[in-house]
Motif scaffolding. Structure first.
Motif, PDB file in Angstrom:
ATOM      1  N   VAL A  38       0.844  -1.194   0.000  1.00 54.32           N
ATOM      2  CA  VAL A  38       0.000   0.000   0.000  1.00 54.32           C
ATOM      3  C   VAL A  38       0.884   1.250   0.000  1.00 54.32           C
ATOM      4  O   VAL A  38       0.642   2.201  -0.750  1.00 54.32           O
ATOM      5  CB  VAL A  38      -0.963  -0.004   1.204  1.00 54.32           C
ATOM      6  N   GLU A  39       1.940   1.229   0.798  1.00 55.48           N
ATOM      7  CA  GLU A  39       2.874   2.360   0.828  1.00 55.48           C
ATOM      8  C   GLU A  39       3.616   2.497  -0.500  1.00 55.48           C
ATOM      9  O   GLU A  39       3.886   3.616  -0.958  1.00 55.48           O
ATOM     10  CB  GLU A  39       3.862   2.205   1.990  1.00 55.48           C
ATOM     11  N   VAL A  40       3.949   1.366  -1.125  1.00 59.71           N
ATOM     12  CA  VAL A  40       4.582   1.399  -2.446  1.00 59.71           C
ATOM     13  C   VAL A  40       3.631   2.045  -3.450  1.00 59.71           C
ATOM     14  O   VAL A  40       4.037   2.890  -4.253  1.00 59.71           O
ATOM     15  CB  VAL A  40       5.004  -0.019  -2.904  1.00 59.71           C
ATOM     16  N   ALA A  41       2.350   1.666  -3.398  1.00 56.71           N
ATOM     17  CA  ALA A  41       1.356   2.238  -4.309  1.00 56.71           C
ATOM     18  C   ALA A  41       1.247   3.748  -4.119  1.00 56.71           C
ATOM     19  O   ALA A  41       1.184   4.505  -5.097  1.00 56.71           O
ATOM     20  CB  ALA A  41      -0.004   1.578  -4.087  1.00 56.71           C
TER      21      ALA A  41
ATOM     22  N   LEU B  97      -2.085  -4.448  -6.684  1.00 54.16           N
ATOM     23  CA  LEU B  97      -1.628  -5.022  -5.427  1.00 54.16           C
ATOM     24  C   LEU B  97      -2.114  -6.454  -5.344  1.00 54.16           C
ATOM     25  O   LEU B  97      -3.268  -6.745  -5.674  1.00 54.16           O
ATOM     26  CB  LEU B  97      -2.157  -4.208  -4.235  1.00 54.16           C
ATOM     27  N   VAL B  98      -1.215  -7.354  -4.909  1.00 53.54           N
ATOM     28  CA  VAL B  98      -1.542  -8.768  -4.804  1.00 53.54           C
ATOM     29  C   VAL B  98      -1.322  -9.236  -3.370  1.00 53.54           C
ATOM     30  O   VAL B  98      -0.476  -8.707  -2.652  1.00 53.54           O
ATOM     31  CB  VAL B  98      -0.711  -9.627  -5.785  1.00 53.54           C
TER      32      VAL B  98
ATOM     33  N   PRO C  27      -5.384  -4.069   5.008  1.00 49.81           N
ATOM     34  CA  PRO C  27      -5.697  -2.683   5.317  1.00 49.81           C
ATOM     35  C   PRO C  27      -6.549  -2.097   4.189  1.00 49.81           C
ATOM     36  O   PRO C  27      -6.619  -2.674   3.099  1.00 49.81           O
ATOM     37  CB  PRO C  27      -4.320  -2.018   5.370  1.00 49.81           C
ATOM     38  N   PRO C  28      -7.173  -0.961   4.423  1.00 55.14           N
ATOM     39  CA  PRO C  28      -7.920  -0.323   3.329  1.00 55.14           C
ATOM     40  C   PRO C  28      -6.993  -0.044   2.143  1.00 55.14           C
ATOM     41  O   PRO C  28      -5.875   0.427   2.326  1.00 55.14           O
ATOM     42  CB  PRO C  28      -8.417   0.988   3.946  1.00 55.14           C
ATOM     43  N   LEU C  29      -7.458  -0.370   0.958  1.00 53.28           N
ATOM     44  CA  LEU C  29      -6.651  -0.179  -0.249  1.00 53.28           C
ATOM     45  C   LEU C  29      -7.048   1.126  -0.932  1.00 53.28           C
ATOM     46  O   LEU C  29      -8.232   1.475  -0.976  1.00 53.28           O
ATOM     47  CB  LEU C  29      -6.846  -1.345  -1.218  1.00 53.28           C
ATOM     48  N   PRO C  30      -6.076   1.848  -1.461  1.00 53.69           N
ATOM     49  CA  PRO C  30      -6.406   3.074  -2.192  1.00 53.69           C
ATOM     50  C   PRO C  30      -7.340   2.770  -3.360  1.00 53.69           C
ATOM     51  O   PRO C  30      -7.251   1.710  -3.985  1.00 53.69           O
ATOM     52  CB  PRO C  30      -5.037   3.556  -2.705  1.00 53.69           C
TER      53      PRO C  30
ATOM     54  N   VAL D 133      -5.735  -1.744  -8.332  1.00 50.45           N
ATOM     55  CA  VAL D 133      -6.473  -2.954  -8.673  1.00 50.45           C
ATOM     56  C   VAL D 133      -5.952  -4.051  -7.752  1.00 50.45           C
ATOM     57  O   VAL D 133      -4.739  -4.154  -7.539  1.00 50.45           O
ATOM     58  CB  VAL D 133      -6.241  -3.345 -10.157  1.00 50.45           C
ATOM     59  N   TYR D 134      -6.843  -4.848  -7.183  1.00 45.24           N
ATOM     60  CA  TYR D 134      -6.446  -5.934  -6.285  1.00 45.24           C
ATOM     61  C   TYR D 134      -6.550  -7.264  -7.029  1.00 45.24           C
ATOM     62  O   TYR D 134      -7.530  -7.514  -7.740  1.00 45.24           O
ATOM     63  CB  TYR D 134      -7.343  -5.955  -5.045  1.00 45.24           C
ATOM     64  N   LEU D 135      -5.533  -8.121  -6.838  1.00 42.24           N
ATOM     65  CA  LEU D 135      -5.522  -9.459  -7.425  1.00 42.24           C
ATOM     66  C   LEU D 135      -5.110 -10.434  -6.329  1.00 42.24           C
ATOM     67  O   LEU D 135      -4.037 -10.284  -5.734  1.00 42.24           O
ATOM     68  CB  LEU D 135      -4.532  -9.506  -8.596  1.00 42.24           C
ATOM     69  N   GLY D 136      -5.973 -11.390  -6.030  1.00 44.83           N
ATOM     70  CA  GLY D 136      -5.691 -12.354  -4.968  1.00 44.83           C
ATOM     71  C   GLY D 136      -4.723 -13.437  -5.411  1.00 44.83           C
ATOM     72  O   GLY D 136      -4.718 -13.850  -6.570  1.00 44.83           O
ATOM     73  N   LYS D 137      -3.875 -13.856  -4.467  1.00 49.27           N
ATOM     74  CA  LYS D 137      -2.971 -14.986  -4.695  1.00 49.27           C
ATOM     75  C   LYS D 137      -3.682 -16.250  -4.211  1.00 49.27           C
ATOM     76  O   LYS D 137      -4.415 -16.189  -3.230  1.00 49.27           O
ATOM     77  CB  LYS D 137      -1.681 -14.830  -3.882  1.00 49.27           C
ATOM     78  N   PRO D 138      -3.434 -17.368  -4.817  1.00 47.14           N
ATOM     79  CA  PRO D 138      -2.596 -17.519  -6.010  1.00 47.14           C
ATOM     80  C   PRO D 138      -3.361 -17.036  -7.242  1.00 47.14           C
ATOM     81  O   PRO D 138      -4.574 -17.162  -7.323  1.00 47.14           O
ATOM     82  CB  PRO D 138      -2.331 -19.017  -6.079  1.00 47.14           C
ATOM     83  N   PHE D 139      -2.626 -16.482  -8.173  1.00 48.35           N
ATOM     84  CA  PHE D 139      -3.218 -16.055  -9.437  1.00 48.35           C
ATOM     85  C   PHE D 139      -2.445 -16.727 -10.561  1.00 48.35           C
ATOM     86  O   PHE D 139      -1.302 -17.118 -10.404  1.00 48.35           O
ATOM     87  CB  PHE D 139      -3.194 -14.529  -9.598  1.00 48.35           C
TER      88      PHE D 139
END
Length: 120
Positions: free
Chosen positions: A63-66, A80-81, A90-93, A97-103
């Motif tokens: 999240v901090e990287v984003a 973000l994965v 945590p709350p995402l900006p 876009v969120y992608l769940g692992k495993p993908f």
């Protein structure tokens, strides 16, 4: 060629995913944690996409990287994965876009291509 900053602490996953992204037409720069990603953003800044794991060692989250990616280059698309359930995150900006692992790697490539019509 679209530039991607890929941030993943799992070396094997990082290697396999990087190869697939490069084969799909992306120029990939790798980082093993958030601090290295932040340095690369500050030094190279011109990334079209940032893909980052959310939970990484070293005290800097995806999240901090984003947030850093947006500060350096507003409009940079960020994916973000995580292997955690979204309720555990945590709350995402709103801009990510969120992608769940495993993908599947193809899911990631499709997500990138859908963001701008980039190569796939």
């Amino acid at each position: 060629m679209p530039r991607v900053l890929y941030v993943e602490d799992d070396a094997l996953l990082r290697m396999v995913t990087t190869i697939a992204l490069e084969d799909a037409g992306y120029a990939v720069v790798e980082a093993h944690d958030g601090h290295q990603a932040r340095r690369l953003l500050d030094e190279e800044g011109g990334f079209d996409f940032v893909i980052s794991d959310i939970s990484m060692p070293g005290g800097m989250s995806g999240v901090e990287v984003a947030q850093a990616a947006q500060a350096v280059r507003p409009g940079c698309r960020t994916i973000l994965v995580s292997g955690y359930a979204t309720a555990q995150l945590p709350p995402l900006p709103e801009s990510v876009v969120y992608l769940g692992k495993p993908f599947r790697v193809q899911q990631l490539i499709d997500t990138l291509a859908g963001a701008t019509g980039s190569p796939a």
